[in-house]
Design a protein around this motif. Structure first.
Motif, PDB file in Angstrom:
ATOM      1  N   LEU A  58     -92.080  -1.252 -74.782  1.00  0.00           N
ATOM      2  CA  LEU A  58     -90.849  -1.930 -74.378  1.00  0.00           C
ATOM      3  C   LEU A  58     -90.349  -2.854 -75.479  1.00  0.00           C
ATOM      4  CD1 LEU A  58     -92.016  -2.773 -70.755  1.00  0.00           C
ATOM      5  CD2 LEU A  58     -90.045  -1.318 -71.310  1.00  0.00           C
ATOM      6  N   GLY A  59     -89.043  -3.034 -75.480  1.00  0.00           N
ATOM      7  CA  GLY A  59     -88.443  -4.045 -76.352  1.00  0.00           C
ATOM      8  C   GLY A  59     -87.778  -5.082 -75.478  1.00  0.00           C
ATOM      9  N   GLU A  60     -87.340  -6.178 -76.099  1.00  0.00           N
ATOM     10  CA  GLU A  60     -86.649  -7.237 -75.357  1.00  0.00           C
ATOM     11  C   GLU A  60     -87.497  -7.861 -74.259  1.00  0.00           C
ATOM     12  OE1 GLU A  60     -83.976  -8.555 -77.007  1.00  0.00           O
ATOM     13  OE2 GLU A  60     -82.712  -8.272 -75.250  1.00  0.00           O
ATOM     14  N   LYS A  61     -86.944  -8.023 -73.057  1.00  0.00           N
ATOM     15  CA  LYS A  61     -87.665  -8.760 -72.002  1.00  0.00           C
ATOM     16  C   LYS A  61     -87.340  -8.086 -70.664  1.00  0.00           C
ATOM     17  CE  LYS A  61     -83.710 -10.983 -73.377  1.00  0.00           C
ATOM     18  NZ  LYS A  61     -83.115 -11.363 -74.646  1.00  0.00           N
TER      19      LYS A  61
ATOM     20  N   HIS B  62     -84.637   2.702 -72.985  1.00  0.00           N
ATOM     21  CA  HIS B  62     -83.616   1.891 -73.656  1.00  0.00           C
ATOM     22  C   HIS B  62     -83.816   1.961 -75.172  1.00  0.00           C
ATOM     23  CE1 HIS B  62     -82.659  -1.089 -70.095  1.00  0.00           C
ATOM     24  NE2 HIS B  62     -82.401   0.166 -69.799  1.00  0.00           N
ATOM     25  N   GLU B  63     -82.737   1.869 -75.885  1.00  0.00           N
ATOM     26  CA  GLU B  63     -82.828   1.954 -77.342  1.00  0.00           C
ATOM     27  C   GLU B  63     -83.787   0.909 -77.919  1.00  0.00           C
ATOM     28  OE1 GLU B  63     -79.034   1.734 -79.275  1.00  0.00           O
ATOM     29  OE2 GLU B  63     -79.831   2.511 -81.163  1.00  0.00           O
ATOM     30  N   GLU B  64     -83.712  -0.318 -77.393  1.00  0.00           N
ATOM     31  CA  GLU B  64     -84.572  -1.377 -77.956  1.00  0.00           C
ATOM     32  C   GLU B  64     -86.045  -1.074 -77.711  1.00  0.00           C
ATOM     33  OE1 GLU B  64     -82.501  -1.834 -75.423  1.00  0.00           O
ATOM     34  OE2 GLU B  64     -83.493  -2.897 -73.779  1.00  0.00           O
ATOM     35  N   SER B  65     -86.329  -0.366 -76.615  1.00  0.00           N
ATOM     36  CA  SER B  65     -87.721  -0.008 -76.336  1.00  0.00           C
ATOM     37  C   SER B  65     -88.174   1.114 -77.261  1.00  0.00           C
ATOM     38  CB  SER B  65     -87.878   0.418 -74.872  1.00  0.00           C
ATOM     39  OG  SER B  65     -87.555  -0.650 -74.011  1.00  0.00           O
ATOM     40  N   VAL B  66     -87.330   2.095 -77.389  1.00  0.00           N
ATOM     41  CA  VAL B  66     -87.669   3.230 -78.252  1.00  0.00           C
ATOM     42  C   VAL B  66     -87.913   2.743 -79.677  1.00  0.00           C
ATOM     43  CG1 VAL B  66     -86.769   5.356 -79.277  1.00  0.00           C
ATOM     44  CG2 VAL B  66     -86.403   4.882 -76.823  1.00  0.00           C
ATOM     45  N   GLU B  67     -87.009   1.916 -80.170  1.00  0.00           N
ATOM     46  CA  GLU B  67     -87.140   1.484 -81.567  1.00  0.00           C
ATOM     47  C   GLU B  67     -88.335   0.553 -81.767  1.00  0.00           C
ATOM     48  OE1 GLU B  67     -85.618   2.693 -84.128  1.00  0.00           O
ATOM     49  OE2 GLU B  67     -84.391   4.012 -82.880  1.00  0.00           O
ATOM     50  N   LEU B  68     -88.438  -0.461 -80.900  1.00  0.00           N
ATOM     51  CA  LEU B  68     -89.515  -1.448 -81.089  1.00  0.00           C
ATOM     52  C   LEU B  68     -90.897  -0.852 -80.835  1.00  0.00           C
ATOM     53  CD1 LEU B  68     -89.202  -4.343 -82.105  1.00  0.00           C
ATOM     54  CD2 LEU B  68     -87.099  -3.696 -80.957  1.00  0.00           C
ATOM     55  N   SER B  69     -90.930   0.344 -80.237  1.00  0.00           N
ATOM     56  CA  SER B  69     -92.230   0.980 -80.023  1.00  0.00           C
ATOM     57  C   SER B  69     -92.726   1.686 -81.271  1.00  0.00           C
ATOM     58  CB  SER B  69     -92.131   1.996 -78.887  1.00  0.00           C
ATOM     59  OG  SER B  69     -91.790   1.340 -77.707  1.00  0.00           O
TER      60      SER B  69
ATOM     61  N   ILE C 204     -72.161  -6.532 -80.319  1.00  0.00           N
ATOM     62  CA  ILE C 204     -73.515  -7.074 -80.206  1.00  0.00           C
ATOM     63  C   ILE C 204     -74.513  -5.930 -80.227  1.00  0.00           C
ATOM     64  CG2 ILE C 204     -75.121  -8.276 -78.664  1.00  0.00           C
ATOM     65  CD1 ILE C 204     -72.837 -10.073 -77.851  1.00  0.00           C
ATOM     66  N   TYR C 205     -75.414  -5.978 -81.199  1.00  0.00           N
ATOM     67  CA  TYR C 205     -76.406  -4.920 -81.345  1.00  0.00           C
ATOM     68  C   TYR C 205     -77.789  -5.494 -81.147  1.00  0.00           C
ATOM     69  CZ  TYR C 205     -72.516  -2.424 -83.348  1.00  0.00           C
ATOM     70  OH  TYR C 205     -71.308  -1.820 -83.529  1.00  0.00           O
ATOM     71  N   PHE C 206     -78.576  -4.840 -80.295  1.00  0.00           N
ATOM     72  CA  PHE C 206     -79.990  -5.225 -80.241  1.00  0.00           C
ATOM     73  C   PHE C 206     -80.828  -3.973 -80.107  1.00  0.00           C
ATOM     74  CE2 PHE C 206     -80.448  -4.853 -75.610  1.00  0.00           C
ATOM     75  CZ  PHE C 206     -79.138  -5.060 -75.161  1.00  0.00           C
ATOM     76  N   GLY C 207     -81.932  -3.998 -80.785  1.00  0.00           N
ATOM     77  CA  GLY C 207     -82.807  -2.837 -80.755  1.00  0.00           C
ATOM     78  C   GLY C 207     -82.238  -1.635 -81.492  1.00  0.00           C
ATOM     79  N   VAL C 208     -81.306  -1.878 -82.403  1.00  0.00           N
ATOM     80  CA  VAL C 208     -80.724  -0.767 -83.159  1.00  0.00           C
ATOM     81  C   VAL C 208     -81.302  -0.787 -84.565  1.00  0.00           C
ATOM     82  CG1 VAL C 208     -78.579   0.243 -84.014  1.00  0.00           C
ATOM     83  CG2 VAL C 208     -78.605  -0.973 -81.811  1.00  0.00           C
ATOM     84  N   TRP C 209     -81.860   0.297 -84.961  1.00  0.00           N
ATOM     85  CA  TRP C 209     -82.482   0.343 -86.295  1.00  0.00           C
ATOM     86  C   TRP C 209     -81.394   0.343 -87.366  1.00  0.00           C
ATOM     87  CZ3 TRP C 209     -86.735  -0.768 -88.692  1.00  0.00           C
ATOM     88  CH2 TRP C 209     -86.945  -0.350 -90.026  1.00  0.00           C
TER      89      TRP C 209
ATOM     90  N   ALA D  91     -89.621 -22.084 -73.749  1.00  0.00           N
ATOM     91  CA  ALA D  91     -88.750 -20.954 -74.078  1.00  0.00           C
ATOM     92  C   ALA D  91     -88.185 -20.396 -72.787  1.00  0.00           C
ATOM     93  CB  ALA D  91     -89.530 -19.865 -74.814  1.00  0.00           C
ATOM     94  N   ASP D  92     -87.076 -19.709 -72.904  1.00  0.00           N
ATOM     95  CA  ASP D  92     -86.467 -19.153 -71.693  1.00  0.00           C
ATOM     96  C   ASP D  92     -87.205 -17.910 -71.200  1.00  0.00           C
ATOM     97  OD1 ASP D  92     -85.569 -17.828 -73.951  1.00  0.00           O
ATOM     98  OD2 ASP D  92     -83.483 -17.712 -73.304  1.00  0.00           O
ATOM     99  N   HIS D  93     -87.932 -17.241 -72.092  1.00  0.00           N
ATOM    100  CA  HIS D  93     -88.708 -16.027 -71.762  1.00  0.00           C
ATOM    101  C   HIS D  93     -89.357 -15.566 -73.046  1.00  0.00           C
ATOM    102  CE1 HIS D  93     -85.544 -13.944 -73.815  1.00  0.00           C
ATOM    103  NE2 HIS D  93     -84.678 -14.618 -73.081  1.00  0.00           N
ATOM    104  N   GLY D  94     -90.104 -14.498 -72.991  1.00  0.00           N
ATOM    105  CA  GLY D  94     -90.763 -13.982 -74.178  1.00  0.00           C
ATOM    106  C   GLY D  94     -90.022 -12.823 -74.810  1.00  0.00           C
ATOM    107  N   ASP D  95     -90.785 -11.907 -75.413  1.00  0.00           N
ATOM    108  CA  ASP D  95     -90.209 -10.780 -76.137  1.00  0.00           C
ATOM    109  C   ASP D  95     -91.295  -9.701 -76.164  1.00  0.00           C
ATOM    110  OD1 ASP D  95     -89.135  -8.996 -78.031  1.00  0.00           O
ATOM    111  OD2 ASP D  95     -88.170 -10.615 -79.128  1.00  0.00           O
ATOM    112  N   TYR D  96     -90.975  -8.512 -75.701  1.00  0.00           N
ATOM    113  CA  TYR D  96     -92.001  -7.460 -75.697  1.00  0.00           C
ATOM    114  C   TYR D  96     -92.430  -7.051 -77.098  1.00  0.00           C
ATOM    115  CZ  TYR D  96     -92.190  -6.434 -70.686  1.00  0.00           C
ATOM    116  OH  TYR D  96     -92.430  -6.491 -69.346  1.00  0.00           O
ATOM    117  N   LEU D  97     -91.490  -6.999 -78.001  1.00  0.00           N
ATOM    118  CA  LEU D  97     -91.799  -6.617 -79.387  1.00  0.00           C
ATOM    119  C   LEU D  97     -92.597  -5.318 -79.475  1.00  0.00           C
ATOM    120  CD1 LEU D  97     -92.755 -10.165 -80.771  1.00  0.00           C
ATOM    121  CD2 LEU D  97     -90.690  -8.862 -81.355  1.00  0.00           C
TER     122      LEU D  97
END
Lengths: 522, 522
Positions: free
Chosen positions: A334-337, A271-278, B517-522, A323-329
């Motif tokens: 991984l990104g998001e949850k 996923h894009e959020e995983s690729v970027e946040l990694s 809605i954008y998430f994980g987008v650089w 909180a409703d959940h965490g965040d992989y950061l």
């Protein structure tokens, strides 16, 4: 009779449990959360029932697992006949209000079928999980579909932040090096200061609205769900929180061992959020902002506590921060949850009991028992003096635990679920929308993650607390796998669907003979 | 466009599958059911989803397993937001009527909460599982709570059968050797003729009402649920059916091997109906009457078929004859139903397809595939030209099976459930109301019965078709037990609760980005 205790139910969206000072983060500053913990209880093994906003919140509000309430992902409407917190507390004399986010999607089709006008006062409550929407704001307002009625935008305009959508252009954007507007939607802008003074930030505004609600409510007992949108993305924060942390505060990302490769997890990693946040440079820019957002929430939460104290309501209020959940950061690639590593599925849960009701609990303790988000509804009902409908609710009141009345028979397993039907990972894996369920079952030591159609994963949190090594294939784990599977099976068979008749009603059901009905009588 | 086919959905309450001629009973006379089978299909492995009236019927009407619709025992109201057959067929242009019994308990509490007047036209439909209650009559009317408005009683009085409750005093009573009124509530009176000529019996009357409904409906496509109360107790029947069978027609009771002793089954064996029906003299008196009631239903069903034929509606009507569950009638030391031996859980299912819609199916065949009661709703929707809501319904349309389009990928396992919370057996065993669930999982050869809190039972229907020997402890069965348990686990995890969003809606869900809605987008 003493006034019933108030209930302040604070949620911070996407707040990782380990990004709170008292939970051991080395540099984050959350003095008000820490103070709450020292005055109350800190639950170090609290879990959400689904590591995604919508289903997790519906579990928080209904006291039921995601498969029971059925709203298994964001945007899935919750059955109009599911009951929320308000349904239970309002008859006990409470005003039950909402300020902020619920992520609830209303069951328009169900309402139509049942002849309910969603604009009627009943329809509004049914559209808000039983909360009075004092200020409902789900916190994501893209320019192309922002509501012209968004109250926060009206507020911003009143304070001189003009435009069609100041939520975006001021509160969630910065100004870049060239003096251009830089949207907080994009991670590349997360280092910029939001174009809004902190006092007009979303977090400040929602806190003010919470104060308005409490002030306005006066003497009536109240339950307020103050549901902060932050530290959820867009990751951008006002001064001074923007500069409170630097890349020095960013811990190294947790990298899974290759033995922990799994088709579903690997698909999420694409996923894009995983690729970027990694990426290291992304983490180093985003995480300080995320931390600033956390400290901002903590700061304004402190203002609210101050307000309660000044108004002599602090002692008579149950306060919970969660909180409703965490965040992989970026941890585990991984990104998001969505998935079940601790940063995603474990939640902060800090609770201070009202001190005026004679509870004698040792303040400042950490409770390591497995606690679930669905435990809050029964806890609130008990504190409000109501009868817990055990045939509907699937959680347990935490109060006996705090009273030391429960020791080892509390809970051996906790469960959390995901339905990734809507996520790109499902399409990558060519899985049908009906076959995308994941179930986590965890005891204090072990975590088993069961994927529909794929092999399970097993982690030993004792020898491997950062969940690097999937030990599902280790033959010596066969016994524990069986035990966890059996617990999951029993759990699956025990979900509560007979919600229209209580156990008490069954115990006192009238014998057919006394109704004149005879069968098998010679 | 050709007129849509009608649907005649006939249920006989408590009709054991093996008490039909075509199913092999040596002496029972059911020529009309047999004829239907020779013109259509006979499903020899059809199972109810719960061997008790209420939950079984709710599964028939909603197309969902008992744990999914939640009305797990008689009298448990079904969630007002569960949808029934009428909800699906009415929008397709059908008049969807009920004549007879449904055993539905309406969700009064849910309606109150949702502001629905149960007397409004919507409220009435919601109180009847979506059926238009052309003639709702659940068939049990004890003197101390008979409704003054019972239509059948008004009918009886009109025809000269006077009294407060002629349902009881005429239709369900006889006259004993001393000329005294003898109530059919008591098994000792089951050999007596009901005090009513057959033409005014409940079964005759309900058939007449069905004919009224069809006649009145005229050209509109219709789905009629003709739900006979008989052969359910009170076991008493009019002449000539009263003398049609004698004790010579009573087969010997099946006696379980002592190795099949089980705490829950043994507790049921202590129920009064089990004790009484296990006595030979009781069986010899009751079973001929039971058989007479079956032949009576068959006879009047034949009248209805004749009516359809005369009115040129026979060819254009899907006809199904089934039952909500069977009747132990003293086999295995048990009376009534509730448990999972074949006489209780297997149901008759005979189906004739409309011949006018071009289906080319070989008439007169027996289908041995595992069929479930929840398959009827999707079958009816398909025949009515509708779209099957697979995210809600848990059964499958039988039509592809009849078309020969499905071979071995049809269904490997069938499931049925009981919740014995209301039964004396639970109190004998000191089990809590929430812990009284039983689950049967059966494939073509094996039947596993899983009891909450007690050991499972296993039967090999191939070597032991009468289920005498529980072989759960036989070490060589470990593999099959594991296989059946895994099937049950998968089944439990796969129940459909995400009923507000279809799979198609998920497949076509809009990408968040296109909503801004954008998430994980650089």
């Amino acid at each position: 009779m003493a006034k019933k205790p108030n209930i302040l139910f604070v949620m911070a969206d996407q707040l990782r449990a380990d990004f709170i000072g008292v939970n051991g983060h080395p540099t984050i500053m959350t003095p008000n959360f820490d103070k709450l913990a020292s005055d109350g209880y800190n639950f170090s093994n609290a879990y959400c029932q689904a590591p995604v906003c919508g289903p997790s919140r519906m579990s928080f509000y209904t006291g039921r697992y995601a498969r029971s309430h059925g709203a298994v992902y964001n945007g899935v409407p919750i059955n109009v006949n599911e009951q929320g917190l308000g349904n239970y507390l309002r008859p006990l004399g409470y005003r039950v209000g909402l300020v902020g986010k619920t992520h609830m999607a209303k069951d328009i089709e169900g309402m139509r079928r049942l002849g309910i006008d969603s604009e009627s006062s009943l329809g509004v409550l049914l559209s808000q999980c039983g909360f009075e929407p004092y200020e409902r704001d789900d916190g994501l307002h893209p320019d192309n579909r922002v509501s012209p009625d968004l109250a926060y935008n009206a507020y911003l305009r009143e304070h001189g932040f003009a435009g069609e959508n100041p939520w975006h252009s001021w509160a969630n954007s910065g100004v870049d090096e060239n003096g251009e507007l830089a949207s907080g939607w994009f991670l590349r802008n997360s280092h910029l200061a939001a174009r809004i003074p902190d006092e007009h930030s979303e977090t400040a505004y929602m806190t003010n609205r919470a104060i308005d609600f409490i002030r306005e409510t006066g003497e009536q007992p109240w339950c307020l769900h103050l549901s902060y949108i932050k530290p959820h993305w867009p990751y951008i924060v006002s001064e001074p929180f923007n500069t409170m942390y630097t890349s020095d505060d960013v811990r190294e990302a947790v990298k899974s061992d290759e033995r922990s490769s799994h088709p579903v997890v690997d698909a999420f990693r694409q996923h894009e959020e995983s690729v970027e946040l990694s990426k290291d440079h992304v983490r180093k820019q985003v995480i300080p902002t995320y931390m600033g957002l956390v400290s901002q929430v903590d700061f304004h939460f402190g203002r609210l506590i101050e307000f309660l104290e000044k108004n002599q309501q602090l002692d008579n209020t149950l306060i919970v921060v969660t909180a409703d959940h965490g965040d992989y950061l970026g941890d585990y690639g991984l990104g998001e949850k969505d998935l079940f590593h601790e940063p995603s599925v474990r939640i902060p849960m800090i609770m201070k009991m009202p001190t005026s009701d004679g509870l004698t609990v040792a303040a400042g303790s950490t409770c390591e028992d497995l606690v679930e988000s669905i435990d809050l509804v029964p806890t609130f009902i008990e504190i409000a003096g109501g009868q817990i409908p055990t045939h509907i609710l699937e959680g347990r009141s935490i109060i006996p635990l705090l009273e030391g009345k429960i020791t080892n028979e509390w809970r051996n397993f906790t469960f959390s679920e995901t339905d990734y039907a809507y996520r790109p990972a499902r399409k990558m894996l060519k899985v049908l929308p009906s076959d995308a369920k994941i179930l986590m079952v965890r005891n204090k030591r072990w975590k088993l993650i069961m994927y529909q159609g794929f092999e399970s994963q097993l982690y030993d949190l004792e020898s491997d607390p950062t969940e690097l090594y999937d030990v599902i294939k280790d033959p010596q784990n066969e016994k524990i796998i069986k035990e966890l599977e059996e617990a999951a099976f029993e759990w699956a068979l025990s979900r509560k669907s007979r919600t229209t008749v209580s156990d008490e009603q069954i115990e006192t059901a009238i014998n057919p003979k006394s109704r004149g009905i005879y069968f098998g009588v010679w």
